[in-house]
Design a protein around this motif. Structure first.
Motif, PDB file in Angstrom:
ATOM      1  N   ASP A  67      63.147 -29.993  33.473  1.00 34.10           N
ATOM      2  CA  ASP A  67      61.695 -29.855  33.625  1.00 34.10           C
ATOM      3  C   ASP A  67      61.309 -28.519  34.245  1.00 34.10           C
ATOM      4  OD1 ASP A  67      61.215 -32.350  32.530  1.00 34.10           O
ATOM      5  OD2 ASP A  67      61.218 -33.372  34.456  1.00 34.10           O
ATOM      6  N   LEU A  68      61.978 -28.130  35.331  1.00 33.03           N
ATOM      7  CA  LEU A  68      61.628 -26.874  35.972  1.00 33.03           C
ATOM      8  C   LEU A  68      61.958 -25.696  35.056  1.00 33.03           C
ATOM      9  CD1 LEU A  68      60.651 -25.190  38.342  1.00 33.03           C
ATOM     10  CD2 LEU A  68      62.952 -25.368  39.340  1.00 33.03           C
ATOM     11  N   SER A  69      63.110 -25.714  34.443  1.00 34.50           N
ATOM     12  CA  SER A  69      63.509 -24.634  33.540  1.00 34.50           C
ATOM     13  C   SER A  69      62.537 -24.519  32.375  1.00 34.50           C
ATOM     14  CB  SER A  69      64.926 -24.887  33.021  1.00 34.50           C
ATOM     15  OG  SER A  69      65.844 -24.998  34.080  1.00 34.50           O
ATOM     16  N   HIS A  70      62.134 -25.635  31.830  1.00 37.00           N
ATOM     17  CA  HIS A  70      61.176 -25.656  30.725  1.00 37.00           C
ATOM     18  C   HIS A  70      59.846 -25.049  31.157  1.00 37.00           C
ATOM     19  CE1 HIS A  70      59.043 -27.062  27.197  1.00 37.00           C
ATOM     20  NE2 HIS A  70      58.223 -27.768  27.954  1.00 37.00           N
ATOM     21  N   GLN A  71      59.381 -25.440  32.324  1.00 36.27           N
ATOM     22  CA  GLN A  71      58.109 -24.906  32.818  1.00 36.27           C
ATOM     23  C   GLN A  71      58.216 -23.417  33.131  1.00 36.27           C
ATOM     24  OE1 GLN A  71      57.467 -27.559  36.096  1.00 36.27           O
ATOM     25  NE2 GLN A  71      56.867 -29.281  34.801  1.00 36.27           N
ATOM     26  N   ALA A  72      59.419 -22.966  33.471  1.00 37.95           N
ATOM     27  CA  ALA A  72      59.625 -21.551  33.775  1.00 37.95           C
ATOM     28  C   ALA A  72      59.829 -20.698  32.530  1.00 37.95           C
ATOM     29  CB  ALA A  72      60.838 -21.393  34.694  1.00 37.95           C
ATOM     30  N   GLY A  73      59.930 -21.345  31.369  1.00 35.27           N
ATOM     31  CA  GLY A  73      60.084 -20.609  30.122  1.00 35.27           C
ATOM     32  C   GLY A  73      61.505 -20.311  29.716  1.00 35.27           C
ATOM     33  N   VAL A  74      62.482 -20.985  30.344  1.00 35.87           N
ATOM     34  CA  VAL A  74      63.881 -20.770  29.972  1.00 35.87           C
ATOM     35  C   VAL A  74      64.101 -21.284  28.546  1.00 35.87           C
ATOM     36  CG1 VAL A  74      66.270 -21.394  30.489  1.00 35.87           C
ATOM     37  CG2 VAL A  74      64.657 -20.970  32.361  1.00 35.87           C
ATOM     38  N   PRO A  75      64.715 -20.494  27.679  1.00 33.84           N
ATOM     39  CA  PRO A  75      65.010 -20.978  26.316  1.00 33.84           C
ATOM     40  C   PRO A  75      65.923 -22.198  26.355  1.00 33.84           C
ATOM     41  CG  PRO A  75      65.277 -18.600  26.439  1.00 33.84           C
ATOM     42  CD  PRO A  75      65.118 -19.083  27.850  1.00 33.84           C
ATOM     43  N   MET A  76      65.686 -23.121  25.433  1.00 33.32           N
ATOM     44  CA  MET A  76      66.456 -24.356  25.369  1.00 33.32           C
ATOM     45  C   MET A  76      67.389 -24.363  24.158  1.00 33.32           C
ATOM     46  SD  MET A  76      65.604 -26.189  27.987  1.00 33.32           S
ATOM     47  CE  MET A  76      64.619 -25.390  29.277  1.00 33.32           C
ATOM     48  N   GLN A  77      68.438 -25.160  24.252  1.00 36.48           N
ATOM     49  CA  GLN A  77      69.311 -25.359  23.098  1.00 36.48           C
ATOM     50  C   GLN A  77      68.533 -25.995  21.962  1.00 36.48           C
ATOM     51  OE1 GLN A  77      72.648 -24.678  22.873  1.00 36.48           O
ATOM     52  NE2 GLN A  77      72.889 -23.960  24.976  1.00 36.48           N
ATOM     53  N   PRO A  78      68.761 -25.558  20.732  1.00 33.86           N
ATOM     54  CA  PRO A  78      68.104 -26.235  19.609  1.00 33.86           C
ATOM     55  C   PRO A  78      68.648 -27.654  19.460  1.00 33.86           C
ATOM     56  CG  PRO A  78      69.740 -24.675  18.816  1.00 33.86           C
ATOM     57  CD  PRO A  78      69.641 -24.462  20.298  1.00 33.86           C
ATOM     58  N   VAL A  79      67.797 -28.560  19.059  1.00 35.88           N
ATOM     59  CA  VAL A  79      68.225 -29.936  18.809  1.00 35.88           C
ATOM     60  C   VAL A  79      68.662 -29.999  17.349  1.00 35.88           C
ATOM     61  CG1 VAL A  79      67.563 -32.364  18.805  1.00 35.88           C
ATOM     62  CG2 VAL A  79      66.640 -30.828  20.542  1.00 35.88           C
ATOM     63  N   LYS A  80      69.993 -30.069  17.146  1.00 35.22           N
ATOM     64  CA  LYS A  80      70.522 -30.004  15.784  1.00 35.22           C
ATOM     65  C   LYS A  80      70.634 -31.367  15.121  1.00 35.22           C
ATOM     66  CE  LYS A  80      73.090 -25.763  16.737  1.00 35.22           C
ATOM     67  NZ  LYS A  80      74.427 -25.096  16.805  1.00 35.22           N
ATOM     68  N   SER A  81      70.549 -32.411  15.892  1.00 30.54           N
ATOM     69  CA  SER A  81      70.645 -33.761  15.341  1.00 30.54           C
ATOM     70  C   SER A  81      69.798 -34.676  16.207  1.00 30.54           C
ATOM     71  CB  SER A  81      72.100 -34.230  15.324  1.00 30.54           C
ATOM     72  OG  SER A  81      72.624 -34.249  16.638  1.00 30.54           O
ATOM     73  N   GLU A  82      69.766 -35.945  15.846  1.00 30.67           N
ATOM     74  CA  GLU A  82      68.984 -36.883  16.632  1.00 30.67           C
ATOM     75  C   GLU A  82      69.506 -36.955  18.055  1.00 30.67           C
ATOM     76  OE1 GLU A  82      71.306 -41.108  15.889  1.00 30.67           O
ATOM     77  OE2 GLU A  82      69.650 -40.583  14.555  1.00 30.67           O
ATOM     78  N   LEU A  83      68.589 -37.163  18.992  1.00 28.02           N
ATOM     79  CA  LEU A  83      68.984 -37.348  20.379  1.00 28.02           C
ATOM     80  C   LEU A  83      69.654 -38.703  20.553  1.00 28.02           C
ATOM     81  CD1 LEU A  83      65.707 -36.069  22.076  1.00 28.02           C
ATOM     82  CD2 LEU A  83      67.903 -34.864  22.010  1.00 28.02           C
ATOM     83  N   GLN A  84      70.527 -38.793  21.538  1.00 30.37           N
ATOM     84  CA  GLN A  84      71.122 -40.092  21.845  1.00 30.37           C
ATOM     85  C   GLN A  84      70.032 -41.047  22.347  1.00 30.37           C
ATOM     86  OE1 GLN A  84      75.017 -40.615  23.486  1.00 30.37           O
ATOM     87  NE2 GLN A  84      75.318 -38.392  23.644  1.00 30.37           N
ATOM     88  N   PRO A  85      70.217 -42.345  22.138  1.00 31.52           N
ATOM     89  CA  PRO A  85      69.148 -43.297  22.433  1.00 31.52           C
ATOM     90  C   PRO A  85      68.926 -43.533  23.920  1.00 31.52           C
ATOM     91  CG  PRO A  85      71.127 -44.458  21.753  1.00 31.52           C
ATOM     92  CD  PRO A  85      71.393 -42.994  21.541  1.00 31.52           C
ATOM     93  N   ALA A  86      67.738 -44.005  24.229  1.00 30.38           N
ATOM     94  CA  ALA A  86      67.409 -44.473  25.579  1.00 30.38           C
ATOM     95  C   ALA A  86      67.783 -45.949  25.695  1.00 30.38           C
ATOM     96  CB  ALA A  86      65.923 -44.289  25.854  1.00 30.38           C
ATOM     97  N   THR A  87      68.070 -46.382  26.919  1.00 32.22           N
ATOM     98  CA  THR A  87      68.473 -47.766  27.176  1.00 32.22           C
ATOM     99  C   THR A  87      67.789 -48.270  28.439  1.00 32.22           C
ATOM    100  OG1 THR A  87      70.646 -47.616  26.106  1.00 32.22           O
ATOM    101  CG2 THR A  87      70.417 -49.247  27.859  1.00 32.22           C
ATOM    102  N   LEU A  88      67.230 -49.461  28.377  1.00 36.74           N
ATOM    103  CA  LEU A  88      66.688 -50.105  29.570  1.00 36.74           C
ATOM    104  C   LEU A  88      67.706 -51.140  30.044  1.00 36.74           C
ATOM    105  CD1 LEU A  88      64.321 -50.304  31.549  1.00 36.74           C
ATOM    106  CD2 LEU A  88      63.347 -52.088  30.077  1.00 36.74           C
ATOM    107  N   ILE A  89      68.378 -50.837  31.138  1.00 37.57           N
ATOM    108  CA  ILE A  89      69.389 -51.741  31.689  1.00 37.57           C
ATOM    109  C   ILE A  89      68.704 -52.831  32.510  1.00 37.57           C
ATOM    110  CG2 ILE A  89      71.316 -51.852  33.344  1.00 37.57           C
ATOM    111  CD1 ILE A  89      72.178 -49.107  32.313  1.00 37.57           C
ATOM    112  N   PHE A  90      69.288 -54.017  32.478  1.00 40.81           N
ATOM    113  CA  PHE A  90      68.694 -55.126  33.236  1.00 40.81           C
ATOM    114  C   PHE A  90      69.772 -55.872  34.003  1.00 40.81           C
ATOM    115  CE2 PHE A  90      69.520 -56.397  28.885  1.00 40.81           C
ATOM    116  CZ  PHE A  90      70.046 -57.678  28.924  1.00 40.81           C
ATOM    117  N   MET A  91      69.343 -56.500  35.098  1.00 46.89           N
ATOM    118  CA  MET A  91      70.247 -57.252  35.973  1.00 46.89           C
ATOM    119  C   MET A  91      70.013 -58.740  35.794  1.00 46.89           C
ATOM    120  SD  MET A  91      70.564 -57.265  40.167  1.00 46.89           S
ATOM    121  CE  MET A  91      70.942 -55.510  40.292  1.00 46.89           C
TER     122      MET A  91
END
Length: 435
Positions: free
Chosen positions: A166-190
């Motif tokens: 987040d800070l790097s993005h707001q500061a304008g640091v170049p990011m790696q290109p997203v070459k494929s789909e991102l890995q999924p999010a998971t909601l863990i439960f107890m």
């Protein structure tokens, strides 16, 4: 839709000035703050929640993996000191020989907080990072929002341990290109009321084992032939030390969790899915016959979002071959673990030996006072898929904190840190940097 913009003119108070400010209090961030403070730097840690631990405590990701490999401690120093202190208060158990850590999320919060405060770090809880001020590419301040309103904090050096860059993005640091789909999010439960003695994969102890429960997966597959099930992974589960309690890692969906709208939709979808899986487990898996939902994680777990383009980008080949680097500052030994966001599939490649991460991956060209710890470091999708786990990012946080602390006395750019001195301090503290 045409985007409208508002021009804001307001005065923001500068509430403090530090040598080092760390953004993000997860596994990488709180270790980074301790490391910088122990070197004498006046250090602050900014965290958007009211507790430390990030993915471990806000997303209930367990176990803390992996500290040992091929019979050696790989991640050491402050990260292992934290584990020892957690064990001392009855808050953790080392699953030997691999060194995965079963833990109590609440005691994790407590011990992390104690160590940060003992080091003299100033804590800013419930504070959202909303922007930064620069002179050229040198950061001078960050902006945070909390109950006091919008505030600015000045510092000589900044460490981005937000996970999502987040800070790097707001500061304008170049990011790696997203070459494929991102890995999924998971909601863990107890779940409580579980017959934990019936669960064969609850202790993550052996090297070279993927701890998904194949018997449980076959049950899901059979049920899926008769009714539509939400997308799932694993299933994986882990204890939390107390009998009858289990954390379940099952839900998954594609989302860019660095985008607020997608993150909001994802949290709602996965929360619905949790209740579907609770009933599925209660009905079809004997160990869960009397189970009840204790809680869902406060936020969905995120495997992958932004990564910076650093001075060097760690490649999968370098990582899998355990390439040593003259500026190696940390290690990784978790398998390369790539989850599909569109299916139940997973790629899991185990390492021959613990890999190395060079310091050049933690800094971006032309940004003289910014260091990145945690999974936002400069890596491709393969190497990142291993280093993103907790023990590894603790090691990155330790290296980032030491590097910032060493720069403070002379005011050196982060690219000019004395690598020999950096490695010497890390080794003296216990970090394993030898092949």
């Amino acid at each position: 839709m045409h985007m409208q913009y508002l021009t804001l003119t307001r005065t923001v108070p500068v509430v403090a000035d530090y040598d080092v400010v760390v953004c993000g209090g997860g596994p990488s961030g709180f270790i980074a703050a301790i490391a910088a403070a122990r070197l004498g730097a006046r250090t602050a840690l900014v965290e958007r929640l009211g507790f430390l631990g990030g993915m471990a405590t806000a997303s209930l990701v367990a176990p803390i993996s992996v500290f040992n490999y091929n019979g050696r401690r790989v991640i050491d120093g402050i990260p292992w000191e934290f584990i020892e202190r957690l064990i001392d208060v009855g808050g953790a158990r080392e699953e030997k020989p691999l060194g995965n850590i079963t833990f109590s999320p609440e005691k994790y919060k407590l011990v992390a907080q104690r160590m940060v405060l003992e080091a003299g770090v100033s804590l800013y809880f419930h504070s959202h990072l909303t922007g930064c001020k620069k002179e050229g590419n040198r950061l001078t301040h960050i902006y945070i929002d909390n109950k006091n309103g919008t505030e600015a904090i000045a510092a000589g050096y900044f460490i981005d341990c937000t996970g999502d860059a987040d800070l790097s993005h707001q500061a304008g640091v170049p990011m790696q290109p997203v070459k494929s789909e991102l890995q999924p999010a998971t909601l863990i439960f107890m779940l409580g009321g579980v017959d934990t003695g019936m669960l064969p994969k609850i202790r993550h102890s052996d090297q070279g084992v993927n701890y998904h429960d194949l018997d449980m997966k076959r049950i899901f597959e059979a049920v899926g032939q008769k009714q539509k099930l939400p997308l799932y992974g694993g299933p994986w589960y882990c204890g939390v030390l107390d009998e009858g309690l289990v954390l379940l890692n099952i839900t998954r969906t594609y989302a860019n969790m660095a985008d607020n709208r997608q993150a909001s939709q994802t949290e709602c979808l996965l929360r619905e899915d949790v209740f579907t899986f609770v009933e599925l487990l209660r009905t079809h898996v004997p160990a869960f016959r009397n189970a009840f939902l204790v809680m869902t994680a406060p936020q969905a777990g995120t495997r992958e979002t932004r990564r910076i383009q650093g001075v060097h980008t760690l490649t999968g080949d370098e990582y899998l071959e355990a390439t040593d680097f003259p500026d190696a500052v940390s290690r990784g030994c978790h398998p390369v673990d790539i989850h599909s966001a569109e299916s139940t599939n997973q790629v899991c490649k185990f390492l021959k030996d613990a890999a190395f991460v060079p310091y050049r991956c933690l800094i971006a060209p032309g940004y003289p006072n910014l260091i990145v710890g945690g999974r936002a470091f400069s890596a491709d999708g393969i190497s990142s898929a291993s280093v993103r786990v907790q023990a590894s990012v603790m090691g990155l946080g330790q290296a980032a904190g030491v590097a910032a602390g060493l720069c403070v006395p002379s005011g050196a750019d982060v690219s000019g840190v004395d690598i020999g001195q950096l490695r010497a301090v890390l080794t003296n503290w216990g970090a394993n940097l030898e092949k």
